[in-house]
Write an enzyme that holds these catalytic residues in place. Structure first.
Site, PDB file in Angstrom:
ATOM      1  N   PHE A  93       0.781  -1.182  -0.163  1.00  0.00           N
ATOM      2  CA  PHE A  93      -0.121   0.121   0.222  1.00  0.00           C
ATOM      3  C   PHE A  93       0.665   1.215  -0.207  1.00  0.00           C
ATOM      4  O   PHE A  93       0.190   2.722  -0.103  1.00  0.00           O
ATOM      5  CB  PHE A  93      -0.949  -0.220   1.519  1.00  0.00           C
ATOM      6  N   LYS A  94       2.169   1.259   0.551  1.00  0.00           N
ATOM      7  CA  LYS A  94       2.726   2.361   0.853  1.00  0.00           C
ATOM      8  C   LYS A  94       3.159   3.455  -0.871  1.00  0.00           C
ATOM      9  O   LYS A  94       3.923   3.976  -0.308  1.00  0.00           O
ATOM     10  CB  LYS A  94       4.287   2.107   1.958  1.00  0.00           C
ATOM     11  N   ASP A  95       3.352   1.829  -1.754  1.00  0.00           N
ATOM     12  CA  ASP A  95       3.253   2.189  -2.696  1.00  0.00           C
ATOM     13  C   ASP A  95       2.891   3.931  -3.274  1.00  0.00           C
ATOM     14  O   ASP A  95       3.887   4.920  -4.126  1.00  0.00           O
ATOM     15  CB  ASP A  95       3.475   1.251  -3.809  1.00  0.00           C
ATOM     16  N   THR A 128       7.645  -0.175   3.869  1.00  0.00           N
ATOM     17  CA  THR A 128       8.025   1.422   3.934  1.00  0.00           C
ATOM     18  C   THR A 128       9.217   0.865   3.317  1.00  0.00           C
ATOM     19  O   THR A 128       9.239   2.073   1.695  1.00  0.00           O
ATOM     20  CB  THR A 128       7.847   1.946   5.025  1.00  0.00           C
TER      21      THR A 128
END
Length: 446
Positions: free
Chosen positions: A106-108, A151
């Site tokens: 999701f951190k993309d 991350t």
């Protein structure tokens, strides 16, 4: 728009300063002075808009005063070169799949947005990114990021090859999955992996101490790409608006309201969802799903925030004992515990419960959860009411935890081609103690 510190002791900052500095002078986290509500017609027609169109509207409310429309649109559209689809898993339960980006996490979204926004300020030659006159200082911007798993890979790949920016990824030795590790230790170029002999909280402490060290900040320009940075966490609101848009027809058809459940570690992801709610996003309530690191869960029960050393768990990216973004949530609701508990409920699961959930979901539905998503799925199963539809975040592709998932499910998960490419590289990392003096000495010699 101007930004203030959650500790209220630092000067008001511009967006550029908030992004470049990461942390305020008083160690507080930056907050926008205003959160603009989005107009009713946006929500009335949101289901007709694409993900990128929705995201641009949200981005404009946050960043439109500081970034020209054409540049902001390019930043958003370049960031979102992939979808974040909503998929039905079980009765009344859907998942928001956030693992379709370059590093399958999701951190993309936040990392790619921040890289492009920082590059925008570099090209513009802003006050906080222009070269120092001191000839002994290191030129460019240096990004420090602590990671408990995803991350590091998202930030490293988001910034890979960006001129004028060097990234240092600090990660706890032996406490990230082998696949996660290879995603940021094999890149080289402008990415340096720092393997810290400690836990995630030690890595995060090193980053925060670096920002507060005057000598180090004279030597080199430092910023963070953790969710403490406004440019990292705010764009994560994009996919909650998109989830609502994709669920709107189903909600109307069944006459039910939407509940969002977010597996939570450092609390940047759910914080972005709460900012969306403050902008008018029609979500009934939120659930913060924790692993055994239950600090926020206990706060909801007692009203007391008591950080403690993090515990190592199966859901390693959530192994955080002092979640930074609690300060933002506390500030957003002016410290009112009853307001916070009226909007957010909690859940906490140990490794045995996570394992059981993964098995049951696979046997009942055929859907493969990663350990973090399992916390979100189980929380919805337990807390969802008859008049509600639930969406939980599947924050990373299960193949990123292949060794664990295969054992739990007695499976052989196929590793996506993108992950396989990372695994072909050679590990390059710097060994580091958790002593700040050692880390400072290393950076001063860079």
């Amino acid at each position: 728009m101007k930004y203030y510190s959650t500790n209220k002791q630092a000067p008001i900052a511009t967006l550029e300063k908030a992004v470049v500095k990461g942390l305020a002078e008083d160690r507080g986290l930056y907050m926008p002075e205003t959160i603009k509500p989005l107009p009713k017609d946006f929500f009335d027609n949101i289901e007709k808009l694409s993900f990128q169109e929705i995201a641009y509207t949200v981005a404009d409310a946050f960043f439109g005063e500081d970034v020209d429309a054409e540049s902001l649109r390019k930043i958003v559209y370049d960031t979102l070169q992939f979808d974040c689809p909503v998929v039905n898993v079980n009765k009344n339960i859907y998942t928001l799949e956030l693992f379709h980006g370059p590093t399958l996490a999701f951190k993309d979204v936040g990392a790619r947005f921040m890289a492009r926004l920082l590059q925008y300020f570099l090209k513009k030659g802003g006050e906080y990114v222009s070269s120092k006159e001191n000839t002994d200082s290191k030129t460019g911007v240096n990004v420090l990021v602590a990671t408990s798993g995803d991350t590091g890979s998202a930030v490293a790949n988001g910034f890979l090859g960006v001129d004028g920016i060097h990234v240092y990824v600090l990660y706890p030795k032996g406490k990230v999955s082998p696949i996660q590790e290879c995603q940021f230790t094999t890149l080289g170029k402008n990415i340096t992996a720092v393997e810290v002999d400690g836990v995630f909280d030690d890595c995060q402490a090193l980053v925060k101490s670096a920002f507060m060290d005057e000598e180090l900040n004279t030597h080199m320009k430092l910023t963070s790409a953790n969710s403490i940075n406004v440019a990292r966490f705010l764009p994560q609101a994009f996919y909650y608006f998109n989830a609502y848009a994709r669920m709107k027809e189903q909600m109307k058809k069944e006459g039910k309201e939407l509940v969002i459940c977010v597996p939570s570690g450092n609390f940047g992801n759910i914080c972005a969802a709460l900012f969306g709610h403050a902008m008018g996003l029609p979500i009934k309530r939120f659930i913060a799903a924790n692993n055994a690191n239950d600090i926020f869960y206990n706060y909801l029960l007692t009203g007391k925030y008591e950080p403690k050393p993090s515990l190592q768990t199966l859901a390693n990216a959530m192994d955080v004992g002092d979640p930074s973004n609690f300060a933002r949530i506390y500030d957003l609701y002016k410290g009112n515990h009853s307001t916070i508990t009226s909007i957010i409920s909690g859940a906490t699961y140990n490794d045995a419960q996570i394992t059981q959930t993964m098995k049951e979901c696979y046997e009942e539905t055929g859907y493969i959860l990663d350990p973090h998503g399992a916390c979100g799925y189980q929380a919805l199963k337990e807390q969802l009411k008859d008049n509600e539809l639930g969406v939980f975040c599947e924050t990373a592709h299960p193949a990123k935890f292949k060794e664990k998932v295969d054992v739990i499910l007695n499976s052989d998960i196929e590793i996506p081609a993108r992950l396989q490419e990372f695994m072909k590289g050679t590990k390059q990392s710097i060994s580091m103690s958790k002593d700040f003096a050692d880390f400072k000495a290393y950076l001063m010699n860079e």
